[in-house]
Design a protein around this motif. Structure first.
Motif, short mmCIF file in Angstrom:
data_model
loop_
_atom_site.label_atom_id
_atom_site.label_comp_id
_atom_site.label_asym_id
_atom_site.label_seq_id
_atom_site.Cartn_x
_atom_site.Cartn_y
_atom_site.Cartn_z
N ASN A 29 -0.75 -1.11 -5.01
CA ASN A 29 -1.67 -0.07 -5.48
C ASN A 29 -0.92 1.21 -5.88
O ASN A 29 -1.52 2.28 -5.97
CB ASN A 29 -2.74 0.25 -4.42
CG ASN A 29 -2.16 0.91 -3.18
OD1 ASN A 29 -0.95 1.02 -3.00
ND2 ASN A 29 -3.03 1.37 -2.29
N LYS A 32 0.85 -1.19 0.00
CA LYS A 32 0.00 0.00 0.00
C LYS A 32 0.89 1.24 0.00
O LYS A 32 1.75 1.40 0.86
CB LYS A 32 -0.92 0.01 1.22
CG LYS A 32 -1.81 -1.22 1.34
CD LYS A 32 -2.71 -1.38 0.12
CE LYS A 32 -3.57 -2.62 0.23
NZ LYS A 32 -4.39 -2.84 -0.97
N GLY A 64 -5.72 -2.98 -4.49
CA GLY A 64 -4.81 -3.15 -5.60
C GLY A 64 -5.44 -3.98 -6.71
O GLY A 64 -6.48 -4.63 -6.51
#
Length: 260
Positions: free
Chosen positions: A223, A35, A84
């Motif tokens: 992501n 992340k 993601g």
């Protein structure tokens, strides 16, 4: 004049911090379940030379004051826990969380850690573990002679044995949610630890109490948006250049004063 030098210095430090955050995001663009982070900044205190609303000698009040800022500083780096992109692998123990939640794993020191990295395998004992060998919590064991392994969207792990038609249940993959996932402590290795800021863990089965579903045979990619990070990198670079230019300009002005 010296004030400008110190203000520009804080701007250069803030730009350097932003570049550090962007660099870490780009370095982990291929890390499963990663992340991205975002730098958070705040303005520093102000030197008040004239108080807003102060009273003048004639009895009237100042409509505005005279305050000089002292720069900016980084105060936090927050995780953006957006979903993601899924990547299909076809491996049954590769699991993606479609929605909220973290996998729970047990560290060697007995601490429970949390991760979005669903790239699981079986060790020599048949336990389902991470790439670093950390077992799921609760532990799920699959016999070495299991012929077919399936994981349902509710997290139920089943397998069949030679000569048997009915599947056996090995256990259920548990998920954990937090009221403030940004408050989790990043420890490396795709792992997070609970903190006072994250709140207490809320454990349970997938697809219950706003927890996500399990997608077997898929992995959640990072992501990180490379294009966005490159724009942030350019912004940080230009900000650093402008602040360094302010240092040079202040130095030139001081040089002219010293030559008078």
């Amino acid at each position: 004049m010296m004030r400008a030098l110190y203000i520009a210095k804080t701007g250069m430090d803030a730009s350097q911090f932003q570049l550090d955050v962007v660099s870490n995001n780009l370095a982990n663009v291929n890390t499963i379940g990663f992340k991205r982070s975002r730098g958070v900044f705040e303005e520093l205190y102000y030197q008040t030379l004239r108080q807003p609303g102060g009273q003048l000698a004639n009895g009237s009040t100042l409509p505005s004051g005279l305050q000089i800022g002292t720069g900016a500083a980084a105060v936090a780096s927050t995780r953006i826990h957006a979903q993601g992109i899924p990547s299909q692998t076809g491996q049954p123990l590769d699991m993606q969380i479609d929605g909220n939640g973290f996998f729970r794993v047990l560290l060697p020191n007995g601490t429970t850690a949390y991760t979005r990295d669903g790239e699981f395998q079986r060790n020599s004992n048949g336990d389902v573990v991470t790439a670093m060998g950390y077992p799921l919590n609760p532990n799920i064991n699959i016999p070495n002679n299991a012929l077919q392994i399936t994981v349902s969207t509710a997290g139920v792990v089943q397998y069949t044995l030679p000569g048997a038609t009915a599947p056996q249940t090995a256990g259920t993959v548990q998920l954990t949610t937090f009221i403030n996932p940004q408050g989790l402590e990043s420890t490396g290795g795709n792992l997070y630890l609970q903190t006072a800021a994250s709140g207490d863990p809320q454990d349970g089965d997938p697809q219950t109490d706003s927890r996500g579903a399990i997608k077997s045979g898929f992995l959640e990619l990072s992501n990180v948006n490379v294009t966005e990070e490159l724009v942030n990198m350019i912004t940080a670079q230009r900000s650093f250049e402008m602040n360094s230019r302010a240092v040079t300009t202040a130095d030139q002005m001081l040089q002219k004063l010293s030559n008078l």
